[in-house]
Design a protein around this motif. Structure first.
Motif, PDB file in Angstrom:
ATOM      1  N   ALA A 137      -5.564 -15.471 -49.326  1.00  0.00           N
ATOM      2  CA  ALA A 137      -6.251 -14.239 -49.741  1.00  0.00           C
ATOM      3  C   ALA A 137      -5.601 -12.981 -49.176  1.00  0.00           C
ATOM      4  O   ALA A 137      -6.177 -11.892 -49.282  1.00  0.00           O
ATOM      5  N   ALA A 138      -4.432 -13.097 -48.612  1.00  0.00           N
ATOM      6  CA  ALA A 138      -3.791 -11.957 -47.943  1.00  0.00           C
ATOM      7  C   ALA A 138      -3.672 -10.743 -48.866  1.00  0.00           C
ATOM      8  O   ALA A 138      -3.998  -9.612 -48.475  1.00  0.00           O
ATOM      9  N   ARG A 178      -5.774  -5.369 -50.867  1.00  0.00           N
ATOM     10  CA  ARG A 178      -6.242  -4.567 -51.993  1.00  0.00           C
ATOM     11  C   ARG A 178      -7.649  -4.031 -51.772  1.00  0.00           C
ATOM     12  O   ARG A 178      -7.975  -2.920 -52.179  1.00  0.00           O
ATOM     13  N   TRP A 179      -8.482  -4.821 -51.112  1.00  0.00           N
ATOM     14  CA  TRP A 179      -9.855  -4.383 -50.868  1.00  0.00           C
ATOM     15  C   TRP A 179      -9.962  -3.444 -49.669  1.00  0.00           C
ATOM     16  O   TRP A 179     -11.003  -2.831 -49.446  1.00  0.00           O
ATOM     17  N   GLY A 180      -8.898  -3.324 -48.892  1.00  0.00           N
ATOM     18  CA  GLY A 180      -8.947  -2.453 -47.721  1.00  0.00           C
ATOM     19  C   GLY A 180      -9.734  -3.065 -46.580  1.00  0.00           C
ATOM     20  O   GLY A 180     -10.468  -2.356 -45.871  1.00  0.00           O
ATOM     21  N   CYS A 181      -9.594  -4.374 -46.402  1.00  0.00           N
ATOM     22  CA  CYS A 181     -10.340  -5.082 -45.358  1.00  0.00           C
ATOM     23  C   CYS A 181      -9.572  -5.097 -44.045  1.00  0.00           C
ATOM     24  O   CYS A 181      -8.340  -5.074 -44.009  1.00  0.00           O
ATOM     25  N   VAL A 195     -15.456 -10.617 -42.256  1.00  0.00           N
ATOM     26  CA  VAL A 195     -14.523  -9.646 -42.842  1.00  0.00           C
ATOM     27  C   VAL A 195     -15.240  -8.311 -42.960  1.00  0.00           C
ATOM     28  O   VAL A 195     -16.274  -8.205 -43.629  1.00  0.00           O
ATOM     29  N   ALA A 196     -14.704  -7.289 -42.316  1.00  0.00           N
ATOM     30  CA  ALA A 196     -15.265  -5.937 -42.374  1.00  0.00           C
ATOM     31  C   ALA A 196     -14.253  -5.008 -43.045  1.00  0.00           C
ATOM     32  O   ALA A 196     -13.124  -5.389 -43.340  1.00  0.00           O
ATOM     33  N   TRP A 197     -14.687  -3.779 -43.290  1.00  0.00           N
ATOM     34  CA  TRP A 197     -13.779  -2.781 -43.860  1.00  0.00           C
ATOM     35  C   TRP A 197     -12.812  -2.300 -42.789  1.00  0.00           C
ATOM     36  O   TRP A 197     -13.176  -2.124 -41.631  1.00  0.00           O
TER      37      TRP A 197
END
Length: 241
Positions: A170-171, A176-179, A201-203
């Protein structure tokens, strides 16, 4: 009830946990929500295992349990932690019917059952914690969960031994999600049960998260490019007692 259950649940909540275990072992099996072989090991493999997740949830948090199924871990968290407001998201009618019946029988005023897919809530609701158990690999789970995570919240999923492989796969999606970098935590390692593997998983930068968050970060103008997802969900809010 095994002794370890008394360690996992507050004494005042033990009767509720016991009732829930009985409902799982009877109606849950009859309705096909859990396998018959799981009934003898409900406490250590399921209830205590899920209750351990509460160690990562702050007091008074709002929690969304995606693909709740028979209520694992959502109902367990609601039983063990009456301070939490728990929304159980499940698309199948027979499962939401069971969840509503359990919440009613146990008088869980901190539980809401939402019949529909997670993406039906995208752009509509956000939560401090979005959790799940054996729903999907992280690469797919991010797209369902992160639009529901508040800027200072986190995805906290129960995972198995392949969690490291899921993170590697999932790297690109994490970027892409900015995690922020995912955290893998082992809960209950010193308990006489199978430890709980939790993935958090946080922002990466909560200040850069705009709302409503789009369902996909690569859409034009995302995040914030799309409002609610499509679907025909129904929800039922239970009044606190």
């Amino acid at each position: 009830m095994p002794e370890v259950a008394r360690r996992a649940f507050p004494s005042a909540r033990l009767p509720l946990a016991e009732q829930y275990a009985e409902l799982l072992a009877t109606d849950g099996v009859v309705r096909g929500l859990i396998g018959p072989r799981e009934a003898p090991r409900l406490w250590d493999r399921h209830l205590v295992n899920c209750a351990l997740l509460g160690e990562l949830v702050a007091e008074g948090s709002t929690v969304c349990d995606i693909g709740s199924g028979a209520g694992l871990p959502g109902l367990v968290l609601a039983i063990a932690r009456p301070d939490l407001s728990v929304t159980l998201v499940e698309p199948l009618l027979r499962r939401t019917t069971f969840l509503e019946e359990v919440a009613s029988v146990l008088a869980l005023g901190n539980v809401e059952v939402f019949r529909g897919r997670a993406d039906a809530l995208h752009g509509v609701r956000t939560f401090d914690v979005v959790t799940s158990r054996a729903v999907a690999p992280l690469e797919r789970l991010l797209g369902w969960s992160m639009p529901l995570v508040a800027p200072d919240g986190a995805l906290i999923a129960m995972k198995g031994s392949s969690v490291s492989d899921e993170i590697d796969a999932a790297a690109a999606e994490l970027t892409r999600w900015g995690c922020a970098a995912p955290e893998v935590l082992l809960l209950g390692a010193d308990w006489p049960v199978s430890p709980t593997v939790a993935l958090r998983v946080a922002w990466d930068d909560p200040t850069q998260v705009s709302w409503p968050l789009a369902a996909s970060p690569d859409r034009p103008g995302a995040p914030g490019a799309r409002a609610a997802g499509r679907g025909r969900p129904t929800s039922k809010r239970r009044r606190r007692t």
